[in-house]
Write a protein that holds these residues in place. Sequence first.
Motif, mmCIF file in Angstrom:
data_model
loop_
_atom_site.group_PDB
_atom_site.id
_atom_site.type_symbol
_atom_site.label_atom_id
_atom_site.label_comp_id
_atom_site.label_asym_id
_atom_site.label_seq_id
_atom_site.Cartn_x
_atom_site.Cartn_y
_atom_site.Cartn_z
ATOM 1 N N MET A 82 -21.918 14.310 -37.229
ATOM 2 C CA MET A 82 -23.003 13.024 -37.959
ATOM 3 C C MET A 82 -23.449 13.463 -39.811
ATOM 4 S SD MET A 82 -21.978 10.076 -36.726
ATOM 5 C CE MET A 82 -22.018 8.910 -35.092
ATOM 6 N N ARG A 83 -23.713 14.922 -39.133
ATOM 7 C CA ARG A 83 -25.231 15.016 -40.833
ATOM 8 C C ARG A 83 -23.772 15.367 -41.659
ATOM 9 N NH1 ARG A 83 -27.365 18.418 -36.561
ATOM 10 N NH2 ARG A 83 -25.702 20.549 -37.092
ATOM 11 N N GLY B 193 -23.910 12.609 -45.107
ATOM 12 C CA GLY B 193 -23.562 13.723 -46.007
ATOM 13 C C GLY B 193 -23.146 12.633 -46.872
ATOM 14 N N LEU B 194 -22.126 12.144 -46.491
ATOM 15 C CA LEU B 194 -21.221 11.409 -47.327
ATOM 16 C C LEU B 194 -21.265 9.941 -47.790
ATOM 17 C CD1 LEU B 194 -17.938 11.798 -46.039
ATOM 18 C CD2 LEU B 194 -18.322 13.046 -48.064
ATOM 19 N N THR C 20 -21.061 3.976 -41.972
ATOM 20 C CA THR C 20 -20.620 5.246 -42.218
ATOM 21 C C THR C 20 -20.635 4.983 -40.564
ATOM 22 O OG1 THR C 20 -21.099 5.662 -44.005
ATOM 23 C CG2 THR C 20 -21.076 7.007 -42.438
ATOM 24 N N ILE C 21 -22.355 5.564 -39.967
ATOM 25 C CA ILE C 21 -22.258 5.884 -38.374
ATOM 26 C C ILE C 21 -20.906 5.252 -37.617
ATOM 27 C CG2 ILE C 21 -24.202 5.881 -36.108
ATOM 28 C CD1 ILE C 21 -26.252 5.969 -38.376
ATOM 29 N N TYR D 104 -17.815 7.044 -35.148
ATOM 30 C CA TYR D 104 -18.500 7.363 -34.008
ATOM 31 C C TYR D 104 -17.475 7.245 -32.884
ATOM 32 C CZ TYR D 104 -20.635 7.152 -29.381
ATOM 33 O OH TYR D 104 -21.550 6.657 -28.075
ATOM 34 N N LEU D 105 -16.415 6.620 -32.992
ATOM 35 C CA LEU D 105 -14.949 6.661 -32.398
ATOM 36 C C LEU D 105 -14.814 7.854 -32.571
ATOM 37 C CD1 LEU D 105 -13.554 5.535 -30.212
ATOM 38 C CD2 LEU D 105 -12.155 4.198 -32.991
ATOM 39 N N PRO D 106 -14.400 9.138 -33.756
ATOM 40 C CA PRO D 106 -13.672 10.188 -33.905
ATOM 41 C C PRO D 106 -14.762 11.000 -33.268
ATOM 42 C CG PRO D 106 -13.817 8.968 -36.124
ATOM 43 C CD PRO D 106 -14.212 8.316 -35.188
ATOM 44 N N VAL D 107 -15.382 11.118 -32.801
ATOM 45 C CA VAL D 107 -16.187 12.177 -32.465
ATOM 46 C C VAL D 107 -16.255 11.754 -31.074
ATOM 47 C CG1 VAL D 107 -18.624 12.715 -32.332
ATOM 48 C CG2 VAL D 107 -18.379 11.932 -34.083
ATOM 49 N N ARG D 108 -16.356 10.466 -30.251
ATOM 50 C CA ARG D 108 -15.759 10.156 -29.108
ATOM 51 C C ARG D 108 -14.939 10.930 -28.277
ATOM 52 N NH1 ARG D 108 -20.412 10.717 -26.379
ATOM 53 N NH2 ARG D 108 -18.636 10.448 -24.505
#
Length: 602
Positions: free
Chosen positions: A528-529, A533-534, A579-580, A584-588
């Motif tokens: 997320m950071r 940042g982007l 952006t959040i 979120y989906l790729p992270v999960r």
Amino acid sequence: SYLSVIARLKEGVTLEQADAEVRVLQQRYARNHPAMLDAKPKSPVLVKALKEQLVGKIRSELWMLFGAVGLVLLIACANLASLLLARAHARSHEFAVRAALGAARKQLMRQLLTESVLLAALGGTLGLLLAIVGLNGLRSMAGPSLPRADEIHLDGAVLAFAAALSCTAGILTGLMPAFAASRSNLMDVLRSRTAGAGPRSSERLAIRFSVRGFLVMGQIALSMILLTGAALLIESVIHLRDEDLGFDPVHLFTAHISLPLQRYSSDEKRARFFDDLLQRVASAPGVQSAAAAMTLPMTIYAGSPVQDANRPVLRLNERPIANIFVVSSGYFKTLKIALKRGRAFEPRDREGTQRVTIIDESLARRFWPSYPNGVDPVGQHLLIGGVNPHPAEIIGVVGNVHQTVDNSAWPESMYVAFDQNPFSYAMIAVRTHGEPLAIAAAIRETIRQLDRDQAVSDVETMQQLVDAQLGERRVLMLLLASFAAVATLLAAVGTYGVIAYSVTQRTQELGIRRALGARETDVIGLVMRQALGLAVAGTLAGAAGACASTRLLKSFLFHVSATDPMTLAAVSALFLSITIGASYLPVRRALDVDPMVALRYE
């Protein structure tokens, strides 16, 4: 002061030369007639091309929309370039094998450029199909606010432009991936499939992410510019619709009547026709009241010099100009304009009696600044008119009325009695109990009974006249909002693609972190950071661009600043939220991978 002059220039004479000559003539006239004109012109340019006068404003709007379309195209190209970069990286081993087998660098570049141009051609074809479908909607949506909208069509020039644009977009978006793929180090690529990613592979990963991250930041910045402009226009339209116009446009029928001067040659005949018409219309079923006026709000307006008759007479060019309206006795009741003091016009205010006028509160404050305290304007006299002004007694004060939705007319207004100033043309206003246009046939029949040859035109409701004033802004708002929505969607897709690509490339790293005890929140925070940042960088760049570009919308805004901080903050928060959500989906998905599987991932 209200006349416009149209002239044809002699051959070889420029507009600048004509303007200089007109300025000399004006100064000469001002010296000979000091009471008539100001020596210094109000406009910086007196002579303009007629075409510029007619289409100058709409041209600027079309260029603005053209720029908005260009921004959407840039965002789409950046998105496509980002996806092609990822695809080129995924095929890096294939290109390495081809190169090892003897494929030249230009052959690899040609293949990738051909693929990107083919994609662009397919997209351009789909765009043309959508343009054909959307063209009818654009014509109906624009209406009279876009001159000659019915003549807009797809021709050979448009098709050629679309083809050239598609090819150019395909080449531009394919150059970066083709260049990157053709420069790959063969040994590094082939070794990375067997020996794992070494230090130089990590460096290239960081470079690739920075390039794609830069493209995403650009998408966010350009999308913010469009979305901020659309949000400002939406706010303006909302403010305009909620603005108190000073009258009630609901259930109000309007029409225009122009009497032939041969048949109605005297003031008495004209006054009798409109008196008879209003009496018959007012007694018709479903009608509350009726009135006539030289002009109605939301149409056109005229101005006249005016001054306090109790003060020394000023030169004509020193007197203030106020809107002047010639209205019948039922005008204020029919339009529901608030009567603040005195009385409205009555049938006794006819030709041959004391000339009377009703002023609005703005004009009352102009001549009696302490109003509503101090001197009562009712009973005072005004000089109304140009060279030979007619004194008129003030019999009433009414509330302020917007003659245009954005109140761009003169700030003060005065009303004179129609029976004392009968015109051969007038607009009638009829307040109904129900749908205004339902009585159109009855009013036409009433006019036919009075004069079988008399025509009636411009039959509309007052609400339609109000909406027509909003039409130009509404069309621009809808188009910009549509472009902004597409741009925002593309930016969200681009952000998702970059984060998903980054997470995929870092699957092994994330697996090692998980195996060494990193919690899910630590991994989520790490990714997320990177995404924020982007987003923050793109949002800051977009805010700066929006502050610079939305000034072009200044003439279309109403009660909202071109750099409204609340709008910028809301749009920035929206993009951070997008952006959040996109990250979120790729992270999960990465967290759902078993650490042991991630450790063996290549």
